[in-house]
Design a protein around this motif. Structure first.
Motif, short mmCIF file in Angstrom:
data_model
loop_
_atom_site.label_atom_id
_atom_site.label_comp_id
_atom_site.label_asym_id
_atom_site.label_seq_id
_atom_site.Cartn_x
_atom_site.Cartn_y
_atom_site.Cartn_z
N ASN A 56 22.04 -17.44 -6.60
CA ASN A 56 21.73 -16.02 -6.69
C ASN A 56 20.79 -15.54 -5.59
OD1 ASN A 56 23.30 -15.59 -8.96
ND2 ASN A 56 21.64 -16.19 -10.35
N ASP A 57 20.34 -16.43 -4.71
CA ASP A 57 19.44 -16.07 -3.63
C ASP A 57 20.19 -16.16 -2.30
OD1 ASP A 57 17.33 -15.57 -1.92
OD2 ASP A 57 16.41 -17.54 -2.20
N VAL A 58 20.71 -15.03 -1.83
CA VAL A 58 21.46 -15.02 -0.57
C VAL A 58 20.54 -15.41 0.58
CG1 VAL A 58 22.78 -13.61 1.04
CG2 VAL A 58 23.12 -13.35 -1.42
N GLY A 59 19.30 -14.96 0.57
CA GLY A 59 18.34 -15.31 1.60
C GLY A 59 18.75 -14.83 2.98
N MET A 60 18.11 -15.36 4.00
CA MET A 60 18.42 -15.03 5.38
C MET A 60 17.85 -16.14 6.25
SD MET A 60 20.11 -12.98 7.05
CE MET A 60 20.47 -12.99 8.76
N THR A 61 18.40 -16.28 7.43
CA THR A 61 17.89 -17.28 8.36
C THR A 61 17.53 -16.60 9.66
OG1 THR A 61 18.38 -19.40 9.43
CG2 THR A 61 20.18 -17.82 9.31
N ASP A 62 16.75 -17.25 10.48
CA ASP A 62 16.37 -16.67 11.77
C ASP A 62 16.97 -17.45 12.94
OD1 ASP A 62 14.91 -18.97 11.62
OD2 ASP A 62 12.97 -18.04 12.01
N CYS A 63 18.03 -18.25 12.65
CA CYS A 63 18.62 -19.03 13.73
C CYS A 63 20.11 -19.31 13.50
CB CYS A 63 17.88 -20.35 13.89
SG CYS A 63 18.01 -21.42 12.44
N ALA A 64 20.82 -19.54 14.58
CA ALA A 64 22.22 -19.92 14.52
C ALA A 64 22.29 -21.44 14.50
CB ALA A 64 22.98 -19.37 15.72
N SER A 65 23.01 -22.00 13.52
CA SER A 65 23.05 -23.45 13.38
C SER A 65 24.29 -24.08 14.01
CB SER A 65 22.97 -23.83 11.90
OG SER A 65 24.07 -23.29 11.20
N GLY A 66 25.16 -23.28 14.57
CA GLY A 66 26.35 -23.84 15.20
C GLY A 66 27.30 -22.76 15.64
N ASP A 67 28.49 -23.18 16.04
CA ASP A 67 29.54 -22.28 16.52
C ASP A 67 30.77 -22.48 15.65
OD1 ASP A 67 31.40 -20.77 17.92
OD2 ASP A 67 30.84 -21.57 19.88
N ALA A 68 31.19 -21.44 14.94
CA ALA A 68 32.36 -21.55 14.06
C ALA A 68 33.67 -21.61 14.85
CB ALA A 68 32.40 -20.36 13.10
N LEU A 69 33.65 -21.16 16.12
CA LEU A 69 34.84 -21.16 16.97
C LEU A 69 34.49 -21.81 18.31
CD1 LEU A 69 37.82 -20.04 16.90
CD2 LEU A 69 36.92 -18.00 18.04
N PRO A 70 34.17 -23.11 18.30
CA PRO A 70 33.63 -23.76 19.49
C PRO A 70 34.55 -23.76 20.71
CG PRO A 70 34.13 -25.39 17.82
CD PRO A 70 34.29 -24.04 17.19
N GLY A 71 35.84 -23.65 20.51
CA GLY A 71 36.77 -23.62 21.65
C GLY A 71 37.01 -22.23 22.19
N GLY A 72 36.35 -21.23 21.62
CA GLY A 72 36.57 -19.86 22.04
C GLY A 72 37.83 -19.27 21.40
N PRO A 73 38.21 -18.07 21.83
CA PRO A 73 39.29 -17.36 21.18
C PRO A 73 40.69 -17.88 21.52
CG PRO A 73 38.45 -16.07 22.99
CD PRO A 73 37.56 -17.26 22.86
N GLY A 74 40.83 -18.76 22.47
CA GLY A 74 42.14 -19.29 22.84
C GLY A 74 42.62 -18.75 24.18
N ASP A 75 43.77 -19.25 24.63
CA ASP A 75 44.30 -18.88 25.94
C ASP A 75 44.69 -17.41 26.04
OD1 ASP A 75 43.96 -21.49 26.74
OD2 ASP A 75 46.07 -22.03 26.46
N TRP A 76 44.95 -16.76 24.93
CA TRP A 76 45.37 -15.37 24.95
C TRP A 76 44.25 -14.43 25.35
CZ3 TRP A 76 43.37 -11.37 22.02
CH2 TRP A 76 42.48 -11.74 21.02
N ALA A 77 42.99 -14.89 25.25
CA ALA A 77 41.84 -14.02 25.44
C ALA A 77 40.87 -14.59 26.46
CB ALA A 77 41.12 -13.82 24.11
N GLU A 78 39.94 -13.73 26.88
CA GLU A 78 38.88 -14.15 27.79
C GLU A 78 37.58 -13.46 27.41
OE1 GLU A 78 40.57 -13.06 31.53
OE2 GLU A 78 40.30 -10.91 31.21
N GLY A 79 36.47 -14.12 27.68
CA GLY A 79 35.17 -13.52 27.43
C GLY A 79 34.70 -13.67 26.00
N ALA A 80 33.88 -12.70 25.59
CA ALA A 80 33.20 -12.73 24.30
C ALA A 80 34.13 -12.45 23.13
CB ALA A 80 32.05 -11.72 24.30
N VAL A 81 33.67 -12.89 21.96
CA VAL A 81 34.33 -12.62 20.69
C VAL A 81 33.38 -11.74 19.90
CG1 VAL A 81 35.07 -13.69 18.52
CG2 VAL A 81 35.52 -14.85 20.68
N TRP A 82 33.88 -10.71 19.23
CA TRP A 82 33.01 -9.91 18.40
C TRP A 82 33.74 -9.47 17.13
CZ3 TRP A 82 35.03 -8.30 22.96
CH2 TRP A 82 35.73 -7.11 22.99
N ALA A 83 32.95 -8.99 16.18
CA ALA A 83 33.43 -8.52 14.89
C ALA A 83 34.21 -9.57 14.11
CB ALA A 83 34.27 -7.25 15.05
#
Length: 177
Positions: A56-83
């Motif tokens: 019941n305690d969603v809490g919050m953190t002050d740091c990023a613990s990793g990358d959920a998409l470490p290989g990036g968005p794939g060959d179809w895309a370039e640059g940053a990922v958002w949203a």
């Protein structure tokens, strides 16, 4: 939400439960050397992973613990990922995110899957790209009571379009992983 946590990058406001009962929030790409890191996270993070709270305690953190998409968005895309947005569909987590189409810069929506909300998400590919150079952006990913996942998106003209051009949008069923 934006702020010093991830170098001013946008962070999805909705926390989703991870497999261990802790909560997960996904952020917009953060370049190497920017934003607070923990748990050994280093370098550029395409989709920063913030893990916090439990029960019941969603809490919050002050740091990023990793990358959920470490290989990036794939060959179809370039640059940053958002949203990025993630929904549990069957026994997999499906991520939808916005990125720039390689070679054109057109903003399109990509899709990747994982066995865990913590990732890593893989098999990224283009999922929705409007015709005539219009831009698409993920607005919401949800799972309804019918267990049918849907992604809401908007489509708008690129910044070079004449004033008065209107955006459109809609929802589309999320493809089976």
């Amino acid at each position: 939400m934006a702020g010093p946590l991830l170098g001013g990058g946008a962070v999805r406001a909705a926390a989703i439960p991870g497999p261990d009962g802790r909560y997960v929030i996904y952020g917009t790409t953060v370049p190497a050397g920017q934003g607070e890191r923990c748990d050994g996270a280093t370098g550029e993070l395409y989709v920063p992973l913030l893990v916090h709270g439990s029960g019941n305690d969603v809490g919050m953190t002050d740091c990023a613990s990793g990358d959920a998409l470490p290989g990036g968005p794939g060959d179809w895309a370039e640059g940053a990922v958002w949203a990025p947005g993630v929904v549990r569909y069957g026994d997999q987590d499906v991520m939808y995110c916005t990125a720039s189409r390689a070679g054109s810069g057109q903003k399109c929506i990509g899709r990747a899957v994982s066995d865990s909300a913590y990732g890593p998400f893989g098999g990224p590919g283009e999922w929705a790209c409007p015709p005539a150079g219009r831009w698409a952006s993920v607005r919401c990913v949800s799972c309804r009571a019918t267990i049918r996942a849907r992604a809401a998106w908007t489509s708008s003209p690129p910044p070079t379009a004449p004033r008065g051009s209107c955006g459109t949008g809609g929802t589309a069923p999320c493809a089976t992983p």
